[in-house]
Every structure is written in C-alpha cells, then in structure tokens.
Scaffold this motif. Structure first.
Motif, PDB file in Angstrom:
ATOM      1  N   ASP A 168       0.817  -1.215   0.000  1.00 49.86           N
ATOM      2  CA  ASP A 168       0.000   0.000   0.000  1.00 49.86           C
ATOM      3  C   ASP A 168       0.845   1.257   0.000  1.00 49.86           C
ATOM      4  OD1 ASP A 168      -2.936  -1.048   0.525  1.00 49.86           O
ATOM      5  OD2 ASP A 168      -1.586  -2.230   1.773  1.00 49.86           O
ATOM      6  N   SER A 169       2.017   1.202   0.611  1.00 49.51           N
ATOM      7  CA  SER A 169       2.913   2.354   0.619  1.00 49.51           C
ATOM      8  C   SER A 169       4.347   1.880   0.767  1.00 49.51           C
ATOM      9  CB  SER A 169       2.558   3.327   1.751  1.00 49.51           C
ATOM     10  OG  SER A 169       2.648   2.694   3.009  1.00 49.51           O
ATOM     11  N   VAL A 170       5.270   2.695   0.250  1.00 48.63           N
ATOM     12  CA  VAL A 170       6.695   2.360   0.260  1.00 48.63           C
ATOM     13  C   VAL A 170       7.482   3.542   0.808  1.00 48.63           C
ATOM     14  CG1 VAL A 170       8.714   1.767  -1.139  1.00 48.63           C
ATOM     15  CG2 VAL A 170       6.480   0.827  -1.724  1.00 48.63           C
ATOM     16  N   VAL A 171       8.394   3.252   1.740  1.00 48.70           N
ATOM     17  CA  VAL A 171       9.347   4.235   2.235  1.00 48.70           C
ATOM     18  C   VAL A 171      10.735   3.733   1.867  1.00 48.70           C
ATOM     19  CG1 VAL A 171      10.288   5.395   4.268  1.00 48.70           C
ATOM     20  CG2 VAL A 171       7.834   4.839   4.166  1.00 48.70           C
ATOM     21  N   VAL A 172      11.552   4.567   1.226  1.00 44.06           N
ATOM     22  CA  VAL A 172      12.887   4.155   0.783  1.00 44.06           C
ATOM     23  C   VAL A 172      13.942   4.909   1.584  1.00 44.06           C
ATOM     24  CG1 VAL A 172      14.491   3.976  -1.157  1.00 44.06           C
ATOM     25  CG2 VAL A 172      12.032   3.667  -1.534  1.00 44.06           C
ATOM     26  N   ARG A 173      14.892   4.172   2.123  1.00 46.34           N
ATOM     27  CA  ARG A 173      16.013   4.763   2.860  1.00 46.34           C
ATOM     28  C   ARG A 173      17.304   4.056   2.469  1.00 46.34           C
ATOM     29  NH1 ARG A 173      12.595   7.868   3.834  1.00 46.34           N
ATOM     30  NH2 ARG A 173      11.791   8.578   5.864  1.00 46.34           N
ATOM     31  N   GLN A 174      18.417   4.768   2.579  1.00 47.99           N
ATOM     32  CA  GLN A 174      19.727   4.150   2.474  1.00 47.99           C
ATOM     33  C   GLN A 174      20.133   3.672   3.871  1.00 47.99           C
ATOM     34  OE1 GLN A 174      21.244   3.524  -0.454  1.00 47.99           O
ATOM     35  NE2 GLN A 174      19.342   4.378  -1.271  1.00 47.99           N
ATOM     36  N   PRO A 175      21.002   2.636   3.976  1.00 49.56           N
ATOM     37  CA  PRO A 175      21.362   2.116   5.293  1.00 49.56           C
ATOM     38  C   PRO A 175      21.833   3.188   6.268  1.00 49.56           C
ATOM     39  CG  PRO A 175      22.162   0.638   3.605  1.00 49.56           C
ATOM     40  CD  PRO A 175      21.613   1.839   2.881  1.00 49.56           C
ATOM     41  N   ALA A 176      22.659   4.122   5.781  1.00 49.41           N
ATOM     42  CA  ALA A 176      23.203   5.148   6.668  1.00 49.41           C
ATOM     43  C   ALA A 176      22.154   6.157   7.115  1.00 49.41           C
ATOM     44  CB  ALA A 176      24.358   5.868   5.981  1.00 49.41           C
ATOM     45  N   GLU A 177      21.009   6.194   6.427  1.00 48.63           N
ATOM     46  CA  GLU A 177      19.964   7.161   6.745  1.00 48.63           C
ATOM     47  C   GLU A 177      18.962   6.640   7.765  1.00 48.63           C
ATOM     48  OE1 GLU A 177      19.786   9.062   2.203  1.00 48.63           O
ATOM     49  OE2 GLU A 177      18.184   7.756   2.935  1.00 48.63           O
ATOM     50  N   LEU A 178      19.004   5.344   8.080  1.00 53.59           N
ATOM     51  CA  LEU A 178      17.986   4.756   8.942  1.00 53.59           C
ATOM     52  C   LEU A 178      18.032   5.334  10.351  1.00 53.59           C
ATOM     53  CD1 LEU A 178      17.979   0.930   8.135  1.00 53.59           C
ATOM     54  CD2 LEU A 178      16.141   2.565   7.720  1.00 53.59           C
ATOM     55  N   VAL A 179      16.840   5.627  10.873  1.00 54.56           N
ATOM     56  CA  VAL A 179      16.685   6.017  12.278  1.00 54.56           C
ATOM     57  C   VAL A 179      15.551   5.181  12.855  1.00 54.56           C
ATOM     58  CG1 VAL A 179      17.541   8.359  11.922  1.00 54.56           C
ATOM     59  CG2 VAL A 179      15.102   7.889  11.679  1.00 54.56           C
ATOM     60  N   GLY A 180      15.467   5.149  14.177  1.00 56.81           N
ATOM     61  CA  GLY A 180      14.465   4.315  14.821  1.00 56.81           C
ATOM     62  C   GLY A 180      13.053   4.597  14.370  1.00 56.81           C
ATOM     63  N   GLY A 181      12.747   5.876  14.106  1.00 53.38           N
ATOM     64  CA  GLY A 181      11.396   6.243  13.709  1.00 53.38           C
ATOM     65  C   GLY A 181      10.973   5.671  12.373  1.00 53.38           C
ATOM     66  N   ASP A 182      11.937   5.224  11.543  1.00 51.67           N
ATOM     67  CA  ASP A 182      11.592   4.660  10.241  1.00 51.67           C
ATOM     68  C   ASP A 182      10.799   3.368  10.376  1.00 51.67           C
ATOM     69  OD1 ASP A 182      12.765   6.636   8.648  1.00 51.67           O
ATOM     70  OD2 ASP A 182      14.740   5.720   8.797  1.00 51.67           O
ATOM     71  N   GLY A 183      10.889   2.721  11.545  1.00 49.93           N
ATOM     72  CA  GLY A 183      10.173   1.466  11.723  1.00 49.93           C
ATOM     73  C   GLY A 183       8.726   1.629  12.138  1.00 49.93           C
ATOM     74  N   ALA A 184       8.307   2.851  12.444  1.00 46.20           N
ATOM     75  CA  ALA A 184       6.943   3.079  12.916  1.00 46.20           C
ATOM     76  C   ALA A 184       5.927   2.767  11.822  1.00 46.20           C
ATOM     77  CB  ALA A 184       6.793   4.522  13.392  1.00 46.20           C
TER      78      ALA A 184
END
Length: 222
Positions: free
Chosen positions: A43-59
C-alpha cells in the motif's frame, strides 16, 4: 542498484497463494528501483539508504525489504529499528552459501537472489514475508538443505568476551563509533581500537558490520 527479474519462471521455494495483509507498508533499504517494482504488492513504500535509517523509520512498517550489495554488512543498519522488528526480505545480487545461515539467523525471513526470481516471485515474496512466511531462491534454499543434510545442528560455543569487551560490543551494536565508545566508557581511544580488534578475532569476523550481525543473531536475536 538495478534489479531485473529474469523472464524464465523459476519459482521461489515454498510458494503458495496467500492473501496479503490488509495494509502493507514496506520500508525499502537501499534501492529506489526495487521500491517501484514491489508497489503492486504493497500500500505504501518508504525508501532509505542504510546510513539514513533512524528508529522512527520502523513506525507503522510491517515489512522491511533490504536490497544492498552487501547483505551481511548492511543488516547491521537494521539494529536501529524498534522491536519487535518487522519481517525482513533480503533481495541481493549474490550471497555465498556460508552467508545464508548467518543472514537467516539475523532475523531475515526470505532471501531472493538476482537472476533466480521472476517479477511474480518477487511480489509473492513480499506478500508472504509480510504475512510471516518465508521464500528462498534456489541458491539459498540449496545452502539450507546442504547444512541440514550435513548434520551441523549444534551451534559453536559462544566466544568468551571480557567484561570490557562486552561493554564495547553492546555499544557497537547501537552504532557508536570508537571515539564515542571511548568517551562513554572513559577509556583511551587506542584501548577501544585494540579491544575491537580482539572482539573481531574472537567472533571470527572481519569488520564491524559482521560483528554486529553475529551478535544480533546469536546473543540478542530480538
């Protein structure tokens, strides 16, 4: 990185017609192109690079798709995601037989290897992994079968780390760099470097990423 599913039909292992979860939000780590390929299954996609990941990305995320050239090393980036972590589908250009078990022990549920899956296989793997099932391309599946048939069912003994090395290892897992670890533990930076080298030697790894993945898979699987 480009991901081009092959035209030849080579179904991933364990395929079955499974209904997709009602809403699937996928966090794609490493590749915009693959994010577009999987859109029909989510339904939706969020794209990040490994170095950009933060805890809030998992929400609100119920699937992680890891698509980087070095799956073993980049798995360490997922340590920042809150627990319980969503299921992980790794899509990789290549993976050695010896790396497959390490990746699976680290929490990855499904592995697809470029050239060993079709577009249909990819979408099926996305839906199945989000639902808590597993999909393996022929190469990783063969590695698992070989491992089981060889009878290697006993985990090697856990290396014994000193109290200082344990403190440093726990900070490595959180992503702290050597200078920050030195400040946190009131140690000289050279002492931290030497201790990190000893940790790598004891774990039988060659770098920080492999050490974190080893630790997550055996000591703190989440």
């Amino acid at each position: 990185m480009r991901h081009e599913p092959v035209a030849e039909v080579r179904p991933a292992a364990g395929r079955a017609d499974l209904p997709a979860p009602r809403v699937v939000t996928a966090l794609v780590v490493g590749g915009h192109a693959l994010g577009e390929l999987i859109r029909p299954a989510v339904d939706s996609v969020v794209v990040r690079q490994p170095a950009e990941l933060v805890g809030g990305d998992g929400a609100g995320v119920n699937l992680v798709v890891l698509t980087t050239p070095d799956t073993v090393t980049d798995l360490a980036a997922l340590a920042v995601l809150p627990r319980p972590r969503p299921p992980v589908l790794a899509v990789t250009p290549a993976i050695g037989p010896g790396e497959v078990l390490t990746v699976l022990r680290s929490g990855v549920r499904s592995i697809l290897v470029d050239g060993q899956y079709t577009r249909s296989d990819l979408l099926d793997a996305v839906r199945a992994t989000a639902a808590g099932h597993s999909r393996l391309s022929p190469g990783p599946l063969a590695a698992v079968v070989d491992h089981l048939q060889a009878g290697f069912g006993v985990e090697p003994a856990r290396p014994v780390l000193t109290p200082r090395e344990l403190d440093i290892m726990r900070l490595l897992v959180t992503g702290e760099a050597n200078p920050a670890i030195a400040r946190r533990l009131a140690l000289a930076e050279k002492t931290v470097r030497n201790s990190v080298s000893q940790i790598y030697l004891k774990l039988g790894v060659s770098g920080r990423g492999e050490a974190v993945v080893w630790w997550m898979s055996r000591v703190d699987p989440g």
